[in-house]
Design an enzyme around this catalytic site. Sequence first.
Site, PDB file in Angstrom:
ATOM      1  CG  HIS A  34       3.692  48.453 -37.136  1.00  0.00           C
ATOM      2  ND1 HIS A  34       4.375  49.582 -36.763  1.00  0.00           N
ATOM      3  CD2 HIS A  34       2.380  48.729 -36.944  1.00  0.00           C
ATOM      4  CE1 HIS A  34       3.516  50.509 -36.392  1.00  0.00           C
ATOM      5  NE2 HIS A  34       2.295  50.015 -36.480  1.00  0.00           N
ATOM      6  CG  HIS A  37       3.623  49.007 -32.404  1.00  0.00           C
ATOM      7  ND1 HIS A  37       2.992  48.332 -33.419  1.00  0.00           N
ATOM      8  CD2 HIS A  37       2.671  49.807 -31.838  1.00  0.00           C
ATOM      9  CE1 HIS A  37       1.721  48.685 -33.474  1.00  0.00           C
ATOM     10  NE2 HIS A  37       1.498  49.594 -32.540  1.00  0.00           N
TER      11      HIS A  37
END
Length: 281
Positions: A34, A37
């Site tokens: 997501h 990250h």
Amino acid sequence: MKTFDTIHNTKEFLAEAKKSGRKIGFVPTMGALHEGHLTLMRRAKKENDLLVVSVFVNPIQFNNPEDLKKYPRDLEKDKKLLESVGCDILFAPTAEEMYPEEEVTEHFDFGKLETVMEGAFRPGHFNGVAVVVKRLFNIITPDKAYFGEKDFQQLAIIKRLVEMEKMPLEIIPCSIVREPDGLAMSSRNERLKPKERAVASLVYQILQEAVQLKDKKSPVEIARWVADRFNNNPSFTLEYFQVADETFLQPLEQWKRNTGALGFVAVFLGDVRLIDNIRFY
Ligand code: PAF
């Protein structure tokens, strides 16, 4: 982007890159990527010559088999996201590749750091994290490795691991990335039902309101106030809220001058366990 699933090929490729003096930035993940990250990855890409990402759902850090089974996995989608941030190398091993032995026996002693909060509620979790992170560091040999502060206790454990093992790399902590309504980004958010997602922003709201009380209440009183807020809302089941010092993560009874303090929460929304934290001082 090159993709490797064996330790041998990854090491061989990276040894060549190192010989030519290229700096390696590493972001270890369990996939289901997501924006949180991707923010770490963009930074790692900017600060190094090569961006290496691992995607490995580490079975030995799950103390709850249901949680492991339900952990979201979509490598094809992850690969597209990795391409979008210019990832150079994806390391995506199987469990057999990472754990060829019948039983993992390596054991670390993190002292008081692992007896509180996530360590207390998820027995064996941090040992599993430390085992895999040490193996990943030995394979990737990064110059810098990036970790999000949502998992603040994990970050403290990993810093300690690097110190204990005298590993030659720098750990870079990165601020929590939040959804527009304040919910801390997490792979687990994908599993929230629409009704649960609609109230999930309350977790951060309650933390923010708790910070507003810091001049009027002690850490213990704040913990009681936060517990009441969650316990009075039937959508939530509070596992813990604790105000702790920022270095050893031990519970604070009183505010201490020159000691950084954060509030840490773990709470269930349905069967999804969310964690978050906020700085008080
Ligand atoms: O934070 C995570 O995603 C995991 O705990 C990590 C660091 C990738 C180890 O499996």
